[in-house]
Write a protein that holds these residues in place. Structure first.
Motif, PDB file in Angstrom:
ATOM      1  N   THR A 118       5.470  -4.986  52.346  1.00 19.57           N
ATOM      2  CA  THR A 118       6.664  -5.059  51.500  1.00 19.57           C
ATOM      3  C   THR A 118       6.700  -3.876  50.544  1.00 19.57           C
ATOM      4  O   THR A 118       5.657  -3.281  50.232  1.00 19.57           O
ATOM      5  N   PRO A 119       7.876  -3.537  50.016  1.00 22.96           N
ATOM      6  CA  PRO A 119       7.952  -2.503  48.978  1.00 22.96           C
ATOM      7  C   PRO A 119       7.116  -2.865  47.749  1.00 22.96           C
ATOM      8  O   PRO A 119       6.554  -1.983  47.108  1.00 22.96           O
ATOM      9  N   PHE A 120       7.039  -4.157  47.429  1.00 22.29           N
ATOM     10  CA  PHE A 120       6.239  -4.553  46.273  1.00 22.29           C
ATOM     11  C   PHE A 120       4.770  -4.196  46.481  1.00 22.29           C
ATOM     12  O   PHE A 120       4.106  -3.717  45.557  1.00 22.29           O
ATOM     13  N   GLU A 121       4.233  -4.443  47.650  1.00 20.20           N
ATOM     14  CA  GLU A 121       2.837  -4.101  47.921  1.00 20.20           C
ATOM     15  C   GLU A 121       2.609  -2.607  47.739  1.00 20.20           C
ATOM     16  O   GLU A 121       1.596  -2.186  47.176  1.00 20.20           O
ATOM     17  N   LEU A 122       3.553  -1.807  48.218  1.00 22.49           N
ATOM     18  CA  LEU A 122       3.433  -0.356  48.068  1.00 22.49           C
ATOM     19  C   LEU A 122       3.433   0.027  46.587  1.00 22.49           C
ATOM     20  O   LEU A 122       2.539   0.726  46.119  1.00 22.49           O
ATOM     21  N   CYS A 123       4.448  -0.424  45.838  1.00 25.30           N
ATOM     22  CA  CYS A 123       4.577  -0.047  44.427  1.00 25.30           C
ATOM     23  C   CYS A 123       3.420  -0.580  43.592  1.00 25.30           C
ATOM     24  O   CYS A 123       2.919   0.099  42.687  1.00 25.30           O
ATOM     25  N   ASN A 124       2.976  -1.791  43.874  1.00 30.81           N
ATOM     26  CA  ASN A 124       1.877  -2.404  43.137  1.00 30.81           C
ATOM     27  C   ASN A 124       0.601  -1.589  43.277  1.00 30.81           C
ATOM     28  O   ASN A 124      -0.212  -1.508  42.354  1.00 30.81           O
ATOM     29  N   ASN A 125       0.432  -0.957  44.422  1.00 34.00           N
ATOM     30  CA  ASN A 125      -0.782  -0.176  44.664  1.00 34.00           C
ATOM     31  C   ASN A 125      -0.655   1.271  44.209  1.00 34.00           C
ATOM     32  O   ASN A 125      -1.588   1.808  43.602  1.00 34.00           O
ATOM     33  N   VAL A 126       0.472   1.930  44.500  1.00 36.62           N
ATOM     34  CA  VAL A 126       0.573   3.346  44.134  1.00 36.62           C
ATOM     35  C   VAL A 126       0.663   3.541  42.629  1.00 36.62           C
ATOM     36  O   VAL A 126       0.333   4.618  42.122  1.00 36.62           O
ATOM     37  N   CYS A 127       1.093   2.513  41.886  1.00 36.11           N
ATOM     38  CA  CYS A 127       1.193   2.650  40.438  1.00 36.11           C
ATOM     39  C   CYS A 127      -0.158   2.570  39.728  1.00 36.11           C
ATOM     40  O   CYS A 127      -0.241   2.867  38.530  1.00 36.11           O
ATOM     41  N   ARG A 128      -1.176   2.174  40.427  1.00 38.32           N
ATOM     42  CA  ARG A 128      -2.499   2.115  39.795  1.00 38.32           C
ATOM     43  C   ARG A 128      -2.994   3.534  39.515  1.00 38.32           C
ATOM     44  O   ARG A 128      -2.685   4.466  40.242  1.00 38.32           O
ATOM     45  N   THR A 129      -3.779   3.690  38.448  1.00 34.63           N
ATOM     46  CA  THR A 129      -4.300   5.003  38.100  1.00 34.63           C
ATOM     47  C   THR A 129      -5.296   5.464  39.158  1.00 34.63           C
ATOM     48  O   THR A 129      -5.933   4.656  39.820  1.00 34.63           O
ATOM     49  N   ASN A 130      -5.426   6.768  39.297  1.00 39.53           N
ATOM     50  CA  ASN A 130      -6.330   7.344  40.296  1.00 39.53           C
ATOM     51  C   ASN A 130      -6.987   8.582  39.723  1.00 39.53           C
ATOM     52  O   ASN A 130      -6.728   8.988  38.590  1.00 39.53           O
ATOM     53  N   ALA A 131      -7.842   9.196  40.517  1.00 42.80           N
ATOM     54  CA  ALA A 131      -8.601  10.355  40.050  1.00 42.80           C
ATOM     55  C   ALA A 131      -7.721  11.522  39.657  1.00 42.80           C
ATOM     56  O   ALA A 131      -8.115  12.358  38.835  1.00 42.80           O
ATOM     57  N   ASN A 132      -6.511  11.608  40.210  1.00 47.07           N
ATOM     58  CA  ASN A 132      -5.610  12.703  39.870  1.00 47.07           C
ATOM     59  C   ASN A 132      -5.134  12.642  38.427  1.00 47.07           C
ATOM     60  O   ASN A 132      -4.654  13.634  37.885  1.00 47.07           O
ATOM     61  N   MET A 133      -5.250  11.464  37.802  1.00 49.72           N
ATOM     62  CA  MET A 133      -4.745  11.293  36.441  1.00 49.72           C
ATOM     63  C   MET A 133      -5.823  11.452  35.373  1.00 49.72           C
ATOM     64  O   MET A 133      -5.554  11.289  34.200  1.00 49.72           O
ATOM     65  N   THR A 134      -7.057  11.762  35.765  1.00 48.32           N
ATOM     66  CA  THR A 134      -8.138  11.856  34.786  1.00 48.32           C
ATOM     67  C   THR A 134      -8.588  13.296  34.593  1.00 48.32           C
ATOM     68  O   THR A 134      -8.385  14.157  35.448  1.00 48.32           O
ATOM     69  N   VAL A 135      -9.238  13.535  33.461  1.00 47.72           N
ATOM     70  CA  VAL A 135      -9.835  14.830  33.168  1.00 47.72           C
ATOM     71  C   VAL A 135     -11.213  14.564  32.575  1.00 47.72           C
ATOM     72  O   VAL A 135     -11.404  13.614  31.797  1.00 47.72           O
ATOM     73  N   HIS A 136     -12.190  15.341  32.979  1.00 47.10           N
ATOM     74  CA  HIS A 136     -13.575  15.180  32.548  1.00 47.10           C
ATOM     75  C   HIS A 136     -14.137  13.813  32.939  1.00 47.10           C
ATOM     76  O   HIS A 136     -15.157  13.376  32.406  1.00 47.10           O
ATOM     77  N   GLU A 137     -13.471  13.102  33.835  1.00 52.37           N
ATOM     78  CA  GLU A 137     -13.905  11.800  34.350  1.00 52.37           C
ATOM     79  C   GLU A 137     -13.944  10.698  33.290  1.00 52.37           C
ATOM     80  O   GLU A 137     -14.417   9.609  33.552  1.00 52.37           O
ATOM     81  N   ASN A 138     -13.463  10.982  32.082  1.00 53.14           N
ATOM     82  CA  ASN A 138     -13.525   9.946  31.048  1.00 53.14           C
ATOM     83  C   ASN A 138     -12.283   9.885  30.164  1.00 53.14           C
ATOM     84  O   ASN A 138     -12.273   9.219  29.133  1.00 53.14           O
ATOM     85  N   ALA A 139     -11.219  10.577  30.565  1.00 52.44           N
ATOM     86  CA  ALA A 139      -9.979  10.555  29.785  1.00 52.44           C
ATOM     87  C   ALA A 139      -8.808  10.785  30.725  1.00 52.44           C
ATOM     88  O   ALA A 139      -8.957  11.370  31.802  1.00 52.44           O
ATOM     89  N   TYR A 140      -7.630  10.309  30.313  1.00 57.12           N
ATOM     90  CA  TYR A 140      -6.420  10.508  31.106  1.00 57.12           C
ATOM     91  C   TYR A 140      -5.735  11.799  30.716  1.00 57.12           C
ATOM     92  O   TYR A 140      -5.743  12.197  29.549  1.00 57.12           O
ATOM     93  N   ARG A 141      -5.105  12.454  31.701  1.00 58.68           N
ATOM     94  CA  ARG A 141      -4.400  13.697  31.447  1.00 58.68           C
ATOM     95  C   ARG A 141      -3.145  13.475  30.617  1.00 58.68           C
ATOM     96  O   ARG A 141      -2.701  14.355  29.898  1.00 58.68           O
ATOM     97  N   SER A 142      -2.546  12.299  30.746  1.00 59.78           N
ATOM     98  CA  SER A 142      -1.282  12.038  30.077  1.00 59.78           C
ATOM     99  C   SER A 142      -1.153  10.555  29.788  1.00 59.78           C
ATOM    100  O   SER A 142      -1.758   9.720  30.462  1.00 59.78           O
ATOM    101  N   ALA A 143      -0.346  10.236  28.762  1.00 62.21           N
ATOM    102  CA  ALA A 143      -0.049   8.828  28.489  1.00 62.21           C
ATOM    103  C   ALA A 143       0.737   8.222  29.647  1.00 62.21           C
ATOM    104  O   ALA A 143       0.658   7.018  29.907  1.00 62.21           O
TER     105      ALA A 143
END
Length: 265
Positions: A118-143
């Motif tokens: 379902t589209p919900f399954e897709l959106c529910n999963n892709v919206c989770r944070t991933n390694a692309n959103m982190t910097v130095h492995e301990n902080a997020y690049r953006s709010a």
């Protein structure tokens, strides 16, 4: 009785947001089916109808939101990144066009086999944070760290913006450990010490780095800049720091911060 999941397994040509149909299975009352909904948030949930509501407004029998705004994108950017997870799911569902559903329903980790039901399954999963959103492995690049766009992250940090007062000046967001000479050269421009003061603006830093709260002040020559991680004094997760006192210079850099540069050329 037909299950909710079976009802929502799309063949490929349907509009994933359209629940109107003439089949008997779709003419059931609201209380005769269960919604899929998020479960990770402490304050809000998003259901598969695209609604966001408080946990207290969740129907215990159907798991659907009894009230709430549908397909809300109020906490999301045009680039498809949000600072609230549930709004990411809701906005993702609202913007999901049939052609995009066809392109993205295939699971990248299981090509040729795995598909989102379902589209919900897709959106529910892709919206989770991933390694692309982190910097130095301990902080997020953006709010705005919950993204449903194809890249899974906020736009590139080499984002440029023209100065509205002096159009010959371009503001460029550098990356960690980069000075303004290098940041400007990367976009085929040059840094000049005497124009760096133009970048010493809190709203400018917020637009480029997504820092929250008020901007702090410092005297280092590589400021203004963005510092990922928790600030020891301000207790803000994303801290932008303005330069106070003597001028900044183009050659200075920091291994812990990302510079805001002013370039010409």
């Amino acid at each position: 009785m037909e299950s909710k999941r079976a009802k929502w397994t799309l063949t490929g040509d349907e509009d994933p947001r359209d629940r109107s149909t003439t089949s008997p299975a779709h003419q059931r009352t609201r209380r005769s089916f269960q919604c899929q909904s998020t479960a990770s948030g402490s304050n809000y949930i998003a259901d598969d109808e695209g609604k966001v509501c408080n946990w207290m407004d969740r129907d215990p029998n159907t798991a659907c939101c009894r009230s709430g705004e549908k397909y809300t994108c109020g906490r999301c950017t045009e680039e498809g990144c949000c600072d609230v997870y549930e709004q990411c799911v809701s906005c993702c569902l609202g913007r999901m066009e049939p052609s995009e559903w066809n392109d993205r329903r295939q699971l990248p980790s299981r090509p040729g086999v795995g598909k989102w039901n379902t589209p919900f399954e897709l959106c529910n999963n892709v919206c989770r944070t991933n390694a692309n959103m982190t910097v130095h492995e301990n902080a997020y690049r953006s709010a705005f760290r919950f993204c449903f766009n194809h890249t899974g992250r906020h736009p590139s940090r080499t984002q440029q913006e023209s100065n509205t007062i002096d159009p010959t000046i371009t503001f460029v967001a550098g990356v960690t450990g980069q000075n303004c000479d290098d940041a400007c050269q990367k976009v085929k421009k040059k840094c000049q010490d005497d124009i760096l003061e133009q970048a010493n603006d809190c709203s400018l830093l917020r637009r480029h780095f997504g820092c929250t709260g008020k901007c702090s002040f410092g005297r280092s020559p590589w400021m203004p800049a963005f510092a990922p991680g928790n600030h020891p004094h301000e207790r803000e997760e994303y801290v932008c720091t303005l330069r106070m006192g003597s001028r900044s210079d183009c050659s200075s850099m920091s291994f812990n911060s990302d510079r805001m540069c002013a370039c010409k050329g």
